[in-house]
Motif scaffolding. Structure first.
Motif, PDB file in Angstrom:
ATOM      1  N   ARG A   1     -42.555 -35.892   7.390  1.00 30.67           N
ATOM      2  CA  ARG A   1     -43.594 -36.620   6.656  1.00 30.67           C
ATOM      3  C   ARG A   1     -44.568 -37.291   7.628  1.00 30.67           C
ATOM      4  NH1 ARG A   1     -42.645 -41.205   1.915  1.00 30.67           N
ATOM      5  NH2 ARG A   1     -44.843 -41.486   1.373  1.00 30.67           N
ATOM      6  N   ALA A   2     -44.041 -37.912   8.675  1.00 28.71           N
ATOM      7  CA  ALA A   2     -44.897 -38.597   9.632  1.00 28.71           C
ATOM      8  C   ALA A   2     -45.821 -37.619  10.347  1.00 28.71           C
ATOM      9  CB  ALA A   2     -44.034 -39.339  10.655  1.00 28.71           C
TER      10      ALA A   2
ATOM     11  N   TRP B   1     -38.425 -31.877  -4.135  1.00 28.41           N
ATOM     12  CA  TRP B   1     -37.557 -32.845  -3.472  1.00 28.41           C
ATOM     13  C   TRP B   1     -37.272 -32.345  -2.060  1.00 28.41           C
ATOM     14  CZ3 TRP B   1     -35.992 -37.443  -5.730  1.00 28.41           C
ATOM     15  CH2 TRP B   1     -36.326 -37.583  -7.079  1.00 28.41           C
ATOM     16  N   VAL B   2     -37.794 -33.067  -1.079  1.00 31.58           N
ATOM     17  CA  VAL B   2     -37.732 -32.638   0.321  1.00 31.58           C
ATOM     18  C   VAL B   2     -36.820 -33.561   1.121  1.00 31.58           C
ATOM     19  CG1 VAL B   2     -39.053 -32.252   2.439  1.00 31.58           C
ATOM     20  CG2 VAL B   2     -40.055 -31.659   0.212  1.00 31.58           C
ATOM     21  N   GLY B   3     -35.860 -32.976   1.834  1.00 30.63           N
ATOM     22  CA  GLY B   3     -35.023 -33.731   2.758  1.00 30.63           C
ATOM     23  C   GLY B   3     -35.693 -33.786   4.122  1.00 30.63           C
ATOM     24  N   ASP B   4     -35.719 -34.953   4.729  1.00 35.14           N
ATOM     25  CA  ASP B   4     -36.482 -35.157   5.959  1.00 35.14           C
ATOM     26  C   ASP B   4     -35.625 -35.938   6.945  1.00 35.14           C
ATOM     27  OD1 ASP B   4     -38.453 -35.450   7.856  1.00 35.14           O
ATOM     28  OD2 ASP B   4     -39.792 -36.656   6.611  1.00 35.14           O
ATOM     29  N   GLN B   5     -35.266 -35.321   8.069  1.00 35.00           N
ATOM     30  CA  GLN B   5     -34.472 -36.022   9.078  1.00 35.00           C
ATOM     31  C   GLN B   5     -35.311 -37.098   9.761  1.00 35.00           C
ATOM     32  OE1 GLN B   5     -31.595 -34.013  11.657  1.00 35.00           O
ATOM     33  NE2 GLN B   5     -32.152 -32.092  10.654  1.00 35.00           N
ATOM     34  N   VAL B   6     -34.867 -38.314   9.684  1.00 32.46           N
ATOM     35  CA  VAL B   6     -35.464 -39.533  10.247  1.00 32.46           C
ATOM     36  C   VAL B   6     -36.946 -39.694   9.863  1.00 32.46           C
ATOM     37  CG1 VAL B   6     -33.831 -39.624  12.155  1.00 32.46           C
ATOM     38  CG2 VAL B   6     -36.046 -38.512  12.531  1.00 32.46           C
ATOM     39  N   GLY B   7     -37.399 -39.003   8.823  1.00 35.90           N
ATOM     40  CA  GLY B   7     -38.788 -39.139   8.374  1.00 35.90           C
ATOM     41  C   GLY B   7     -39.796 -38.431   9.259  1.00 35.90           C
ATOM     42  N   ALA B   8     -39.325 -37.533  10.128  1.00 28.26           N
ATOM     43  CA  ALA B   8     -40.201 -36.926  11.125  1.00 28.26           C
ATOM     44  C   ALA B   8     -41.230 -35.975  10.526  1.00 28.26           C
ATOM     45  CB  ALA B   8     -39.370 -36.189  12.169  1.00 28.26           C
TER      46      ALA B   8
ATOM     47  N   TYR C   1     -48.852 -30.749  -5.769  1.00 27.27           N
ATOM     48  CA  TYR C   1     -47.576 -30.997  -6.427  1.00 27.27           C
ATOM     49  C   TYR C   1     -47.079 -32.326  -5.877  1.00 27.27           C
ATOM     50  CZ  TYR C   1     -46.474 -28.744  -2.006  1.00 27.27           C
ATOM     51  OH  TYR C   1     -46.459 -28.402  -0.671  1.00 27.27           O
ATOM     52  N   THR C   2     -46.056 -32.885  -6.506  1.00 24.61           N
ATOM     53  CA  THR C   2     -45.522 -34.176  -6.065  1.00 24.61           C
ATOM     54  C   THR C   2     -44.346 -33.958  -5.125  1.00 24.61           C
ATOM     55  OG1 THR C   2     -46.180 -35.249  -8.124  1.00 24.61           O
ATOM     56  CG2 THR C   2     -44.473 -36.337  -6.818  1.00 24.61           C
ATOM     57  N   ILE C   3     -44.389 -34.608  -3.971  1.00 22.68           N
ATOM     58  CA  ILE C   3     -43.258 -34.556  -3.040  1.00 22.68           C
ATOM     59  C   ILE C   3     -42.461 -35.844  -3.160  1.00 22.68           C
ATOM     60  CG2 ILE C   3     -42.511 -34.393  -0.641  1.00 22.68           C
ATOM     61  CD1 ILE C   3     -45.055 -32.890   0.002  1.00 22.68           C
TER      62      ILE C   3
END
Length: 322
Positions: free
Chosen positions: A43-44, A34-41, A57-59
């Motif tokens: 992942r993008a 489980w990953v926290g991502d500020q404004v989706g930056a 693994y599953t994110i």
């Protein structure tokens, strides 16, 4: 930036990262991270670099508008890991969050800005005296920058009005003229300079430490499979930064799409967005985090004593930085 400029240490680290997936424990094939991502930056950026195609693994992603929200999720155990600047991480730890700093990157202090409207009469940091400034949220990296900028200009915080606002509220106040200056970062800087032609008074260099740190819950660190997944995830982020450095045009094309701004708006942000390099989690980092904590105490944001060396994790995640 040509590949030849990459340091030998970084090249060796990238070679090691390429083998990380093979080294993951077998049970990591079933793990959910489980990953926290500020404004989706993050992942993008990983998607742009092609680094989410072979994840073993599953994110599960959770997107937050600011570090304070990400750290609230970490404290509640809603996510396993998330990155932020060092200042909100220190504030969260002081507030009782059961996390440790398990990885760190640094971009030289750039990336957080104090901006003013295009037609503002403020042309220097000294011009902030008597003005209303939003440092975004209390304890944020922007708050840290504002305090440092005021100190640099010889302005006591009592000589300004600090309006602590969530990013969206600060943006609305800035557009409406409700604040004279705004301490902000990343996508918010890009959009405000692009749409409103805001001017940047300072970009944080020489004031902020430049650290982006990964806070991990104690529960996640205690699970070998999730710990291995976190190590792999952080290594992928290192590879994403390296990709950004050697693929300027591709990065700017991606960042233009991500921020929904023209290339000429985001091009000046290239250095701050791609200069991150992995740093070891060691005594030097602990000392820098201690300096942040002491600054918060001096400013009255935090109280009491805290030994930041007790909140860093020196385990296997550090192998790529040695």
């Amino acid at each position: 930036m040509p590949m030849s400029i990459l340091s030998l240490r970084r090249f060796s680290a990238l070679v090691l990262m390429a083998t990380t997936v093979m080294a993951l424990p077998l049970q990591a094939q079933d793990v959910v991270l489980w990953v926290g991502d500020q404004v989706g930056a993050e992942r993008a950026r990983l998607e742009a670099a092609g680094l989410l195609k072979d994840v073993p693994y599953t994110i599960e992603w959770s997107v937050y508008p600011a570090a304070v929200n990400l750290h609230e999720a970490l404290k509640a155990g809603a996510i396993d890991v998330g990155s932020s600047a060092d200042s909100p991480a220190v504030a969260a730890i002081a507030g009782g969050s059961k996390v440790k700093i398990a990885a760190a990157f640094n971009n030289g202090g750039r990336g957080t800005s104090i901006i003013v409207p295009e037609d503002s009469d403020i042309t220097s940091l000294e011009g902030l005296r008597g003005k209303t400034i939003s440092p975004t949220t209390r304890g944020s990296v922007s708050h840290y920058l504002v305090l440092g900028a005021l100190k640099q200009a010889g302005i006591d915080p009592s000589e300004v009005t600090l309006a602590f606002l969530a990013p969206t509220d600060a943006s609305a106040a800035f557009q409406a003229g409700g604040i004279d200056a705004w301490g902000t970062w990343g996508i918010y800087t890009a959009r405000t300079t692009g749409i409103l032609h805001a001017r940047i008074l300072t970009d944080g260099a020489g004031i902020n430490s430049g650290y982006s740190v990964y806070s991990v819950t104690e529960e996640a660190l205690a699970d070998p499979a999730r710990r291995a997944a976190i190590a792999d995830y952080v290594d992928r982020m290192d590879r994403a930064y390296a990709w950004s450095q050697v693929n300027r045009d591709s990065f700017l094309e991606f960042y233009s799409r991500f921020t929904k701004q023209d290339r000429e708006v985001v091009e000046p942000m290239f250095e701050e967005q791609t200069a991150y390099e992995r740093r070891p989690v060691n005594d030097a980092l602990a000392a820098d985090l201690q300096k942040v904590h002491n600054t918060w105490v001096e400013a009255g944001v935090l109280t009491g004593d805290l030994d930041m060396s007790q909140f860093i994790d020196r385990g296997p995640l550090q192998e790529a930085t040695q």
